[in-house]
Design an enzyme around this catalytic site. Structure first.
Site, PDB file in Angstrom:
ATOM      1  N   CYS A  82      68.223 140.404  75.840  1.00  0.00           N
ATOM      2  CA  CYS A  82      67.243 141.445  76.189  1.00  0.00           C
ATOM      3  C   CYS A  82      67.756 142.817  75.764  1.00  0.00           C
ATOM      4  CB  CYS A  82      67.002 141.476  77.698  1.00  0.00           C
ATOM      5  SG  CYS A  82      66.156 140.030  78.302  1.00  0.00           S
ATOM      6  N   THR A  84      71.236 156.549  54.315  1.00  0.00           N
ATOM      7  CA  THR A  84      70.001 157.165  53.827  1.00  0.00           C
ATOM      8  C   THR A  84      70.067 158.684  53.797  1.00  0.00           C
ATOM      9  OG1 THR A  84      68.730 155.323  54.682  1.00  0.00           O
ATOM     10  CG2 THR A  84      67.519 157.352  54.317  1.00  0.00           C
TER      11      THR A  84
HETATM   12  N1  ASP Z   1      70.844 150.830  54.795  1.00  0.00           N
HETATM   13  C1  ASP Z   1      71.106 152.155  55.292  1.00  0.00           C
HETATM   14  C2  ASP Z   1      72.459 152.143  55.946  1.00  0.00           C
HETATM   15  O1  ASP Z   1      72.605 151.773  57.082  1.00  0.00           O
HETATM   16  C3  ASP Z   1      70.051 152.607  56.230  1.00  0.00           C
HETATM   17  C4  ASP Z   1      70.250 153.995  56.790  1.00  0.00           C
HETATM   18  O2  ASP Z   1      71.060 154.780  56.372  1.00  0.00           O
HETATM   19  O3  ASP Z   1      69.532 154.345  57.717  1.00  0.00           O
HETATM   20  O4  ASP Z   1      73.425 152.503  55.316  1.00  0.00           O
END
Ligand code: ASP
Length: 346
Positions: free
Chosen positions: A282, A15
């Site tokens: 957990c 992201t």
């Molecule tokens: N789907 C993305 C990934 O893990 C989510 C992220 O980057 O936070 O590549």
């Protein structure tokens, strides 16, 4: 002789380096050079920050052992030329990758800091800028003797620095995406970055060369127990061809159904040579197979207690140990040992 502090910033995907497609509104990766354009503040450090982008970049759901080998190789290739490494990585499997690299890189003398973000760096309320800036500052930080403050594989996220192999992605929503429930944070970024030096691992020899390990064996299956689990299901899973080890995700402090069918099935698996490692479902706490009779019966049939190791670290450790040792006795011995700070020895 290098005079400027130097950092290698590696973009693998996720992201942090995405932007929204103006038509479909899907998140798509963009050219990595734009990351530095998005964060001009980085120039103020006065460090040499070199960048390297994977091509293609990947959503971290596509991470596999080949990816870990490439990343390890990249760090090996550039190890002597930089003071620290910052790896931009998707959050979904970041804990697996940080765990894997903690074993593959061996005893390191330099920081390898994984980070990412919940919101793309191009968005106004992004958490990516702070994560990136602080990760670089941490990767560059040295003590009075000139040694790196955190010579470990870590995850930095939302003002906290964690030992990578102690983390789990805990929320898909909030900025504080990770938790290290069984081990204290290694540093906290407030007005100052406060390092928790008594919990950081330091190398015995600061001059030792990097000796990475590339041989991994992913013949591992995770079985999560749940109320209502049926005998045929467990038998089918345990008899999956080509596996050498099973991570049994159990309840609480390592408990599983006490029915004869369950115990018999796991006993047969152990008897035919499978390694069965007990890890709790957990988020916090540890497996202790001496507390309840359901746990005790697992111990008696040869199931190994995973202490307070996360599933992510257990997967990476098993890949690593199975790759190193053909004999299950060696694998079993090292599973109980704290190799890279991943568990508390009992
Ligand atoms: N789907 C993305 C990934 O893990 C989510 C992220 O980057 O936070 O590549």
């Amino acid at each position: 002789m290098r005079d400027k502090t130097s950092i290698l910033l590696v973009y693998t995907g996720g992201t942090i380096g995405m932007k929204q497609d103006p038509v479909s509104f899907d998140l798509r990766p963009f050219d990595f050079s734009q990351i530095l354009d998005e964060v001009p503040e980085l120039k103020k450090f006065g460090y040499r920050i070199d960048t390297y982008s994977f091509d293609p970049v990947i959503d971290s759901s596509d991470v596999d052992i080949e990816f870990w080998k490439r990343l390890t190789h990249l760090i090996e290739e550039h190890y002597d030329n930089y003071d620290g490494f910052v790896i931009l990585h998707g959050t979904d499997t970041m804990s697996f990758s940080a765990s894997a690299l903690s074993f593959m890189l061996g005893d390191i003398t330099k920081p390898v800091i994984f980070t990412g973000s919940q919101l793309p760096i191009g968005m106004l309320r992004t958490d990516g800028k702070e994560n990136l800036i602080s990760s670089i500052e941490i990767a560059a930080s040295k003590d009075e003797a000139g040694h790196p403050m955190v010579p470990e594989v870590c995850i930095y996220f939302e003002s906290q620095l964690y030992r990578g192999n102690r983390t789990t992605k805990y929320t898909a929503e909030n900025f504080r995406a990770f938790r290290s429930a069984n081990y204290p944070v290694l540093a906290e970024a407030g007005i100052h970055i406060k390092f928790n030096t008594s919990f950081i691992r330091y190398p015995e020899d600061w001059n030792q060369p990097l000796k990475p390990v590339y041989r991994l064996d992913p013949s591992v299956l995770i079985i999560k127990v749940f109320p209502g689990m049926r005998q045929q299901m467990l038998e089918a899973l345990v008899n999956t061809p080509g596996i050498r080890a099973i991570i049994l995700e159990t309840y609480g402090s390592g408990n599983a159904p006490s029915g004869k069918w369950f115990t018999d099935c796991i006993r047969e698996a152990v008897e035919k040579g499978l390694i069965v490692l007990n890890i709790t479902q957990c988020q916090a706490g540890r497996v202790d197979m001496d507390t309840y009779s359901t746990g005790k019966s697992l111990k008696n049939i040869g199931v190994i207690g995973g202490s307070d190791c996360t599933t992510e670290a257990a997967v990476a450790k098993l890949f690593f140990l199975l790759g190193q040792y053909p004999d299950n006795k060696d694998v079993t011995y090292f599973l109980k040992k704290n190799i890279k700070g991943e568990l508390t020895e009992m």
